[in-house]
Design a protein around this motif. Structure first.
Motif, short mmCIF file in Angstrom:
data_model
loop_
_atom_site.label_atom_id
_atom_site.label_comp_id
_atom_site.label_asym_id
_atom_site.label_seq_id
_atom_site.Cartn_x
_atom_site.Cartn_y
_atom_site.Cartn_z
N SER A 308 0.83 -1.20 0.00
CA SER A 308 0.00 0.00 0.00
C SER A 308 0.87 1.25 0.00
O SER A 308 1.97 1.27 0.56
CB SER A 308 -0.91 0.01 1.24
N ARG A 309 0.36 2.32 -0.61
CA ARG A 309 1.10 3.60 -0.66
C ARG A 309 1.32 4.12 0.75
O ARG A 309 0.46 4.04 1.62
CB ARG A 309 0.29 4.63 -1.47
N GLN A 310 2.53 4.66 0.98
CA GLN A 310 2.88 5.16 2.31
C GLN A 310 3.08 6.67 2.27
O GLN A 310 3.82 7.19 1.43
CB GLN A 310 4.16 4.48 2.80
N GLY A 311 2.41 7.38 3.16
CA GLY A 311 2.51 8.84 3.21
C GLY A 311 3.73 9.30 4.01
O GLY A 311 4.55 8.49 4.44
N ASN A 312 3.83 10.60 4.22
CA ASN A 312 4.97 11.17 4.95
C ASN A 312 4.93 10.81 6.42
O ASN A 312 5.95 10.50 7.03
CB ASN A 312 5.00 12.69 4.78
N LYS A 313 3.73 10.86 7.01
CA LYS A 313 3.60 10.50 8.42
C LYS A 313 3.29 9.02 8.53
O LYS A 313 2.33 8.52 7.95
CB LYS A 313 2.49 11.32 9.08
N ILE A 314 4.11 8.30 9.28
CA ILE A 314 3.94 6.84 9.40
C ILE A 314 3.42 6.49 10.79
O ILE A 314 2.31 5.98 10.95
CB ILE A 314 5.27 6.12 9.11
N LEU A 315 4.23 6.74 11.82
CA LEU A 315 3.84 6.44 13.21
C LEU A 315 4.73 7.22 14.16
O LEU A 315 5.94 7.27 13.98
CB LEU A 315 3.97 4.93 13.48
N GLU A 316 4.11 7.81 15.18
CA GLU A 316 4.86 8.54 16.21
C GLU A 316 4.48 8.01 17.59
O GLU A 316 3.30 7.92 17.92
CB GLU A 316 4.57 10.04 16.13
N LEU A 317 5.51 7.63 18.36
CA LEU A 317 5.32 7.24 19.76
C LEU A 317 5.82 8.40 20.61
O LEU A 317 7.00 8.76 20.54
CB LEU A 317 6.09 5.95 20.09
N ASP A 318 4.94 8.97 21.42
CA ASP A 318 5.28 10.18 22.17
C ASP A 318 5.21 9.91 23.67
O ASP A 318 4.12 9.83 24.25
CB ASP A 318 4.31 11.31 21.78
N HIS A 319 6.39 9.70 24.29
CA HIS A 319 6.51 9.50 25.75
C HIS A 319 5.59 8.38 26.24
O HIS A 319 4.79 8.56 27.17
CB HIS A 319 6.23 10.80 26.50
N ILE A 320 5.71 7.21 25.61
CA ILE A 320 4.87 6.06 25.96
C ILE A 320 5.30 5.47 27.31
O ILE A 320 6.49 5.32 27.60
CB ILE A 320 5.00 4.97 24.87
N GLY A 321 4.30 5.13 28.11
CA GLY A 321 4.56 4.46 29.39
C GLY A 321 3.54 3.37 29.64
O GLY A 321 2.35 3.54 29.34
N GLN A 322 3.98 2.22 30.15
CA GLN A 322 3.06 1.11 30.41
C GLN A 322 3.61 0.27 31.57
O GLN A 322 4.81 -0.01 31.65
CB GLN A 322 2.91 0.22 29.17
N ALA A 323 2.72 -0.12 32.47
CA ALA A 323 3.10 -0.99 33.60
C ALA A 323 1.99 -2.00 33.83
O ALA A 323 0.82 -1.75 33.51
CB ALA A 323 3.35 -0.16 34.85
N PHE A 324 2.36 -3.15 34.37
CA PHE A 324 1.40 -4.17 34.76
C PHE A 324 1.71 -4.60 36.19
O PHE A 324 2.84 -5.00 36.50
CB PHE A 324 1.47 -5.38 33.83
N GLU A 325 0.71 -4.47 37.05
CA GLU A 325 0.86 -4.86 38.46
C GLU A 325 2.11 -4.23 39.07
O GLU A 325 2.97 -4.91 39.65
CB GLU A 325 0.91 -6.39 38.60
N ASP A 326 2.24 -2.93 38.91
CA ASP A 326 3.33 -2.13 39.47
C ASP A 326 4.71 -2.43 38.87
O ASP A 326 5.72 -1.91 39.33
CB ASP A 326 3.42 -2.32 41.01
N LYS A 327 4.76 -3.28 37.83
CA LYS A 327 6.03 -3.54 37.16
C LYS A 327 6.10 -2.70 35.90
O LYS A 327 5.24 -2.79 35.02
CB LYS A 327 6.15 -5.03 36.79
N LYS A 328 7.15 -1.87 35.80
CA LYS A 328 7.31 -1.02 34.63
C LYS A 328 7.74 -1.86 33.43
O LYS A 328 8.73 -2.57 33.48
CB LYS A 328 8.36 0.06 34.89
#
Length: 620
Positions: A308-328
């Motif tokens: 598929s054709r791909q544009g200029n903007k693809i994907l941006e991750l901005d200051h992502i944070g994730q934890a499960f049961e207090d584990k980072k």
């Protein structure tokens, strides 16, 4: 070398189709054999026959009754209601039962001291302390910690590691391993390589991991169209000799084909009713016809689906944070994806690789930060667990459920049946049920469905599991020419090296480190970083103008070297005495055992320091 196990005139069929007939194979003591061949050739079936999981339809397996075979299935099964401890520790093994009782007891925060002292005595009496250490090392490497956990609660990957741990603990005379590296991280694979090549182990294995194959195996056995071809050497030697064999086969095939054409003309010229034909020549004709029909032209998968054709903007991750049961899992990670990014995702099992992929693809919304996806971004996500196919559905219907026709990269439109043929599913398999496919063929079907979506952002999570090496070679060729973004999660170091130009390294503490380079370059950088402090220390102690010739030892250093040489055997004697004392204690308590163990550990630490200093002075 003596032959430990042999297959004599072996024949077996699967769903009314013969996988092989009149097959003969012998495995000798100390041989480490890799069985290679395309998916569906019968590799897993042959392993199970040699491991005596079931009997062949023809021929027999010959081995000494006392020879113990350890078998690792591609998808191990377990008895219902068993805990990890029940499975790992054999009832027939007194040492293992003592270790089981001891390990279960110390999991308790407040163990009974009287029972603990009794176990210390019995473990010493049965010389089981070293064995206990080996078992704990293996379980730890496989990520197995809670022995009371029910096996039914484990994931597929955890079950595979548990089955491998059991086999390594038992240390059989013959290891029969079906895809042993599946679900292992790279550090554990490298540890397993060293373990399997230590001693004089006899191994028969199927693996797609070419680095593992090269590092472990000294013999390659190819199963090709029901026949066995033996190669004494590594994988590179096998490839060289295989190409020579195929060239010779092609020459023979063309000669047979030309001869068959002449013989066919002769058969047609002769009147059917006439009895003057040479019966020998007629028999020879049918034999030649059979040989020519058995030969199938070498096919290859052509992965050239449209992107598929791909544009200029693809994907941006901005200051992502994730934890499960207090584990980072992920802590404040940002990245802007660029065109043609080729990223390898690395890290030990459980560090959060799948979590990051699920955040990228939108299956999980991160607790912190923002994910911004370009309008033209089309994901193709090959998941490690595979697709849940309906076993009673026809293969072609699985594909048609997505599309009747598929557009290729060159603009050509082909049917679902034509695409299946390109992926080495002949018409007979296309119209057969999914249940008749091998594990590797199901994975190939899954990969095909992902590529049919015409992705421009391709995520492959352990794509090499259960695929044959021929398919992997073609997949690599496709990935090399894929113009979109690629994220690759794989324990296959060969694939990571070849396909990635950048690494996201999951450190396990929530941190994601970005490294520019492939996996081998990353590992080399770690080794260099370890050596730098020592190199810097030597550099500062030597003037830059000093000559390149080695210095002689000073008087003080010479005396130190002599003292070190006399100290090493003293430490060894002290360790031996304490070890014997530990084994002979009959009525001791926990504190005495602990005190002796601490003394041995202190001496081992001192020995390491003495050896390092001795080597440093010796090199001068």
């Amino acid at each position: 070398m003596s032959t430990l196990i042999a297959a004599e005139n072996l024949g077996h069929a699967y769903h009314d189709e013969w996988l092989f007939k009149s097959l003969t194979l012998g495995i000798q003591t100390g041989q480490r054999v890799a069985l290679v061949g395309i998916n569906g050739a019968g590799k897993s079936t042959l392993l199970k026959l040699l491991a005596e999981r079931f009997s062949p339809l023809e021929g027999k397996i010959v081995k000494n009754k006392s020879v113990k075979i350890g078998f690792l299935d591609q998808e191990p099964s377990f008895t219902e209601g068993y805990s990890i401890s029940d499975f790992i520790f054999s009832l027939e093994n007194k040492q293992q039962q003592l270790i089981k009782e001891y390990e279960e007891l110390i999991e308790n925060p407040n163990p009974d001291e009287k029972t603990l002292n009794r176990l210390y005595e019995e473990l010493s009496e049965h010389n089981a302390w070293e064995y206990e250490h080996e078992i704990k090392t293996i379980l730890s490497r496989m990520g197995i910690t809670h022995l009371q956990q029910q096996i039914s609660t484990l994931s597929g990957g955890q079950k595979k590691r548990l089955a491998l741990a059991k086999l390594l603990i038992e240390d059989p005379e013959i290891y029969v391993l079906d895809e042993p590296t599946n679900h292992l991280d790279i550090d554990t694979i490298e540890w397993l390589e060293k373990l399997l090549t230590s001693g004089n182990k006899t191994i028969l294995l199927v693996t797609h991991d070419r680095y593992f194959l090269d590092n472990v195996c000294n013999t390659i056995v190819e199963l090709d169209r029901g026949k066995i071809y033996n190669y004494s050497g590594n994988y590179a030697y096998f490839l060289e000799k295989k190409s020579e064999r195929e060239a010779a086969d092609e020459s023979t095939f063309q000669k047979n084909k030309n001869l068959l054409k002449k013989e066919l003309e002769w058969m047609r010229r002769m009147p059917q009713a006439r009895g003057t034909k040479s019966q020998a020549r007629i028999d020879a004709f049918y034999d030649l016809e059979s040989k020519t029909k058995q030969r199938t032209d070498n096919q290859s998968i052509t992965l050239n689906v449209k992107m598929s054709r791909q544009g200029n903007k693809i994907l941006e991750l901005d200051h992502i944070g994730q934890a499960f049961e207090d584990k980072k899992i992920i802590n404040d990670f940002s990245y802007t994806f660029k065109r043609a990014d080729r990223i390898g995702l690395a890290g030990k099992n459980g560090t959060g690789k799948s979590t990051l992929l699920n955040i990228i693809t939108g299956f999980i919304k991160p607790e912190k930060g923002k994910v911004s996806t370009g309008e033209t971004t089309v994901y193709g996500y090959y998941k490690q667990g595979g697709l849940a196919f309906n076993e009673k559905e026809r293969v072609i219907d699985i594909v048609k459920s997505d599309a009747e026709y598929i557009k290729m990269a060159d603009g050509q439109t082909i049917s679902a049946s034509q695409l299946l043929t390109l992926f080495l599913f002949p018409p007979k398999k296309q119209h057969g049920m999914v249940e008749k496919l091998s594990g590797g063929e199901k994975k190939r079907l899954h990969l095909m469905k992902v590529l049919m979506q015409n992705p421009n952002f391709l995520i492959l999570d352990e794509p090499t599991n259960d695929l044959d090496i021929d398919t992997l070679n073609v997949l690599e060729e496709f990935l090399e020419n894929f113009p979109g973004v690629l994220i690759l999660v794989s324990h296959d170091r060969y694939l990571l090296d070849k396909m990635s130009e950048q690494l996201f390294i999951m450190e396990g503490n929530g941190e994601v480190t970005i490294y520019n380079g492939n996996y081998s370059e990353y590992r080399l950088s770690l080794d260099v970083a370890k050596e730098k402090p020592e190199a810097k220390k030597k550099e500062t102690s030597t003037p830059s103008s000093a000559p390149s010739t080695q210095k002689k030892l000073s008087y003080k250093e010479q005396k130190e070297l002599e003292e070190l040489e006399s100290r090493m055997p003293e430490i060894e004697i002290e360790i031996e005495k304490l070890t014997q004392l530990l084994l002979k204690i009959e009525s001791s308590n926990y504190l005495e055992i602990q005190s002796i163990s601490n003394s041995i550990e202190t001496l081992n630490t001192e020995m390491d320091a003495v050896m390092n200093r001795w080597m440093e002075l010796s090199e001068k």
